[in-house]
Design a protein around this motif. Structure first.
Motif, PDB file in Angstrom:
ATOM      1  N   LYS A 125       0.816  -1.209   0.000  1.00  0.00           N
ATOM      2  CA  LYS A 125       0.000   0.000   0.000  1.00  0.00           C
ATOM      3  C   LYS A 125       0.854   1.266   0.000  1.00  0.00           C
ATOM      4  O   LYS A 125       0.361   2.350  -0.287  1.00  0.00           O
ATOM      5  CB  LYS A 125      -0.921   0.029   1.234  1.00  0.00           C
ATOM      6  CG  LYS A 125      -1.913  -1.108   1.296  1.00  0.00           C
ATOM      7  CD  LYS A 125      -2.925  -0.994   0.184  1.00  0.00           C
ATOM      8  CE  LYS A 125      -3.981  -2.085   0.283  1.00  0.00           C
ATOM      9  NZ  LYS A 125      -4.893  -2.062  -0.882  1.00  0.00           N
ATOM     10  N   GLY A 126       2.141   1.151   0.380  1.00  0.00           N
ATOM     11  CA  GLY A 126       2.984   2.336   0.436  1.00  0.00           C
ATOM     12  C   GLY A 126       4.428   1.988   0.741  1.00  0.00           C
ATOM     13  O   GLY A 126       4.729   0.879   1.193  1.00  0.00           O
ATOM     14  N   ALA A 127       5.310   2.949   0.477  1.00  0.00           N
ATOM     15  CA  ALA A 127       6.737   2.825   0.783  1.00  0.00           C
ATOM     16  C   ALA A 127       7.162   4.121   1.452  1.00  0.00           C
ATOM     17  O   ALA A 127       7.249   5.155   0.808  1.00  0.00           O
ATOM     18  CB  ALA A 127       7.539   2.575  -0.494  1.00  0.00           C
ATOM     19  N   HIS A 128       7.399   4.055   2.754  1.00  0.00           N
ATOM     20  CA  HIS A 128       7.697   5.242   3.560  1.00  0.00           C
ATOM     21  C   HIS A 128       9.149   5.201   3.994  1.00  0.00           C
ATOM     22  O   HIS A 128       9.622   4.189   4.522  1.00  0.00           O
ATOM     23  CB  HIS A 128       6.794   5.282   4.799  1.00  0.00           C
ATOM     24  CG  HIS A 128       5.342   5.149   4.476  1.00  0.00           C
ATOM     25  ND1 HIS A 128       4.519   6.241   4.301  1.00  0.00           N
ATOM     26  CD2 HIS A 128       4.553   4.050   4.283  1.00  0.00           C
ATOM     27  CE1 HIS A 128       3.290   5.829   4.021  1.00  0.00           C
ATOM     28  NE2 HIS A 128       3.285   4.511   4.006  1.00  0.00           N
ATOM     29  N   ARG A 129       9.858   6.317   3.825  1.00  0.00           N
ATOM     30  CA  ARG A 129      11.281   6.345   4.151  1.00  0.00           C
ATOM     31  C   ARG A 129      11.670   7.629   4.880  1.00  0.00           C
ATOM     32  O   ARG A 129      11.102   8.688   4.632  1.00  0.00           O
ATOM     33  CB  ARG A 129      12.117   6.241   2.878  1.00  0.00           C
ATOM     34  CG  ARG A 129      12.033   4.897   2.173  1.00  0.00           C
ATOM     35  CD  ARG A 129      12.894   4.922   0.929  1.00  0.00           C
ATOM     36  NE  ARG A 129      13.017   3.614   0.336  1.00  0.00           N
ATOM     37  CZ  ARG A 129      12.198   3.136  -0.599  1.00  0.00           C
ATOM     38  NH1 ARG A 129      11.196   3.867  -1.023  1.00  0.00           N
ATOM     39  NH2 ARG A 129      12.393   1.923  -1.105  1.00  0.00           N
TER      40      ARG A 129
ATOM     41  N   GLY B 162      -0.687   5.359  -2.061  1.00  0.00           N
ATOM     42  CA  GLY B 162      -1.785   5.194  -3.016  1.00  0.00           C
ATOM     43  C   GLY B 162      -1.382   4.321  -4.189  1.00  0.00           C
ATOM     44  O   GLY B 162      -1.726   4.614  -5.340  1.00  0.00           O
ATOM     45  N   LEU B 163      -0.654   3.241  -3.917  1.00  0.00           N
ATOM     46  CA  LEU B 163      -0.125   2.409  -4.986  1.00  0.00           C
ATOM     47  C   LEU B 163      -1.233   1.699  -5.753  1.00  0.00           C
ATOM     48  O   LEU B 163      -2.027   0.974  -5.172  1.00  0.00           O
ATOM     49  CB  LEU B 163       0.844   1.363  -4.420  1.00  0.00           C
ATOM     50  CG  LEU B 163       1.937   1.862  -3.468  1.00  0.00           C
ATOM     51  CD1 LEU B 163       2.897   0.728  -3.136  1.00  0.00           C
ATOM     52  CD2 LEU B 163       2.676   3.045  -4.046  1.00  0.00           C
ATOM     53  N   ASP B 164      -1.272   1.905  -7.039  1.00  0.00           N
ATOM     54  CA  ASP B 164      -2.225   1.244  -7.931  1.00  0.00           C
ATOM     55  C   ASP B 164      -1.424   0.400  -8.910  1.00  0.00           C
ATOM     56  O   ASP B 164      -0.883   0.915  -9.892  1.00  0.00           O
ATOM     57  CB  ASP B 164      -3.064   2.301  -8.666  1.00  0.00           C
ATOM     58  CG  ASP B 164      -4.093   1.705  -9.605  1.00  0.00           C
ATOM     59  OD1 ASP B 164      -3.965   0.524  -9.995  1.00  0.00           O
ATOM     60  OD2 ASP B 164      -5.033   2.430  -9.986  1.00  0.00           O
TER      61      ASP B 164
ATOM     62  N   VAL C 187       0.185   3.505 -11.140  1.00  0.00           N
ATOM     63  CA  VAL C 187       0.135   4.906 -10.695  1.00  0.00           C
ATOM     64  C   VAL C 187       0.338   4.962  -9.181  1.00  0.00           C
ATOM     65  O   VAL C 187      -0.144   4.099  -8.445  1.00  0.00           O
ATOM     66  CB  VAL C 187      -1.222   5.548 -11.066  1.00  0.00           C
ATOM     67  CG1 VAL C 187      -1.303   6.983 -10.557  1.00  0.00           C
ATOM     68  CG2 VAL C 187      -1.449   5.493 -12.569  1.00  0.00           C
ATOM     69  N   ALA C 188       1.060   5.977  -8.706  1.00  0.00           N
ATOM     70  CA  ALA C 188       1.255   6.195  -7.276  1.00  0.00           C
ATOM     71  C   ALA C 188       1.479   7.680  -7.029  1.00  0.00           C
ATOM     72  O   ALA C 188       1.665   8.457  -7.970  1.00  0.00           O
ATOM     73  CB  ALA C 188       2.430   5.381  -6.752  1.00  0.00           C
ATOM     74  N   GLU C 189       1.462   8.071  -5.750  1.00  0.00           N
ATOM     75  CA  GLU C 189       1.647   9.478  -5.378  1.00  0.00           C
ATOM     76  C   GLU C 189       2.876   9.637  -4.500  1.00  0.00           C
ATOM     77  O   GLU C 189       3.130   8.811  -3.609  1.00  0.00           O
ATOM     78  CB  GLU C 189       0.423   9.991  -4.617  1.00  0.00           C
ATOM     79  CG  GLU C 189       0.531  11.446  -4.201  1.00  0.00           C
ATOM     80  CD  GLU C 189      -0.631  11.931  -3.355  1.00  0.00           C
ATOM     81  OE1 GLU C 189      -0.521  13.039  -2.796  1.00  0.00           O
ATOM     82  OE2 GLU C 189      -1.637  11.203  -3.235  1.00  0.00           O
ATOM     83  N   VAL C 190       3.633  10.692  -4.730  1.00  0.00           N
ATOM     84  CA  VAL C 190       4.811  11.030  -3.932  1.00  0.00           C
ATOM     85  C   VAL C 190       4.441  12.113  -2.925  1.00  0.00           C
ATOM     86  O   VAL C 190       3.760  13.084  -3.267  1.00  0.00           O
ATOM     87  CB  VAL C 190       5.956  11.543  -4.845  1.00  0.00           C
ATOM     88  CG1 VAL C 190       7.136  12.033  -4.016  1.00  0.00           C
ATOM     89  CG2 VAL C 190       6.388  10.452  -5.815  1.00  0.00           C
ATOM     90  N   ALA C 191       4.877  11.942  -1.679  1.00  0.00           N
ATOM     91  CA  ALA C 191       4.659  12.952  -0.641  1.00  0.00           C
ATOM     92  C   ALA C 191       5.936  13.084   0.179  1.00  0.00           C
ATOM     93  O   ALA C 191       6.679  12.108   0.339  1.00  0.00           O
ATOM     94  CB  ALA C 191       3.495  12.547   0.260  1.00  0.00           C
ATOM     95  N   TYR C 192       6.208  14.280   0.704  1.00  0.00           N
ATOM     96  CA  TYR C 192       7.454  14.477   1.447  1.00  0.00           C
ATOM     97  C   TYR C 192       7.369  15.709   2.330  1.00  0.00           C
ATOM     98  O   TYR C 192       6.490  16.550   2.180  1.00  0.00           O
ATOM     99  CB  TYR C 192       8.634  14.629   0.467  1.00  0.00           C
ATOM    100  CG  TYR C 192       8.601  15.929  -0.292  1.00  0.00           C
ATOM    101  CD1 TYR C 192       9.268  17.047   0.191  1.00  0.00           C
ATOM    102  CD2 TYR C 192       7.847  16.066  -1.458  1.00  0.00           C
ATOM    103  CE1 TYR C 192       9.211  18.258  -0.471  1.00  0.00           C
ATOM    104  CE2 TYR C 192       7.787  17.267  -2.129  1.00  0.00           C
ATOM    105  CZ  TYR C 192       8.466  18.352  -1.634  1.00  0.00           C
ATOM    106  OH  TYR C 192       8.388  19.566  -2.280  1.00  0.00           O
TER     107      TYR C 192
END
Length: 198
Positions: A83-87, A104-106, A111-116
């Motif tokens: 479901k996500g990759a958090h680092r 938001g892994l599809d 498709v996915a979303e990057v956040a930081y």
């Protein structure tokens, strides 16, 4: 793990592609390492969310170290469930300079979303651009995503600059799309598509 659904076309990324291996550490420019969060990072994580600028753009935030540890557990679970990759964004694996996530892994559409976010002392030093660039390359070229999105408040000019520098084209404005402490914000939608990455 991502659940498969009946499709007339194959999924862009096969289920199990992430969970089959530990989350990798990614190297970025300037001696940065993007690594999974460790329990010892909880004080730095909590301190970051006390910063006014981070609080301005992130309304979901931990209030105690115990809550930060629960977030880290959820991050590990996200990897296992694909479901996500958090680092943590770190200097040589040590000092925490920021956070970056793929969420938001599809897998069906790729498709996915990057956040930081970046801590105050690391801003305007290339940390955000380095982290976003490294995560983008990994997601597109190693995992196989086709499109990555990056969304930020139209008032967040710094994030707009990071997105543009990292090859995320501004596609439009999502009107009244997110709630911040001072009310609803319009959000810019940027995207980086595999065919446009050199």
């Amino acid at each position: 793990m991502a659940r498969a659904r009946a499709l007339s076309t194959p999924s862009v990324i096969a289920a199990g592609s992430l969970a089959a291996s530990p989350q990798p550490v990614l190297a970025a420019s300037g001696g940065l390492l993007l690594r999974p969060w460790a329990d010892g990072d909880a004080p730095a994580f909590l301190a970051a969310y006390r910063d006014d600028e981070i609080r301005r753009w992130h309304t979901r935030r931990p209030s105690a170290e115990t809550e930060a540890l629960k977030w880290f557990d959820a991050y590990r679970s996200d990897w296992q469930r694909e479901k996500g990759a958090h680092r943590a964004v770190t200097r040589d694996g040590g000092e925490v300079l920021g956070r970056i996530a793929l969420r938001g892994l599809d897998f069906d559409d790729g498709v996915a979303e990057v956040a930081y976010w970046v801590v105050p002392g690391a801003r305007r030093t290339g940390v955000a651009s380095g982290a976003v660039g490294a995560l983008t390359a990994w997601a597109l070229h190693e995992i196989g995503f086709h499109r990555l999105e990056l969304v930020h408040s139209t008032r967040n000019t710094a994030s707009c600059g990071v997105a543009t520098r990292c090859g995320y084209v501004m596609e439009g404005t999502k009107r009244s799309a997110a709630v911040h402490d001072d009310g609803r914000h319009d959000m810019h939608l940027h995207a980086c598509v595999l065919s446009r990455v050199r």
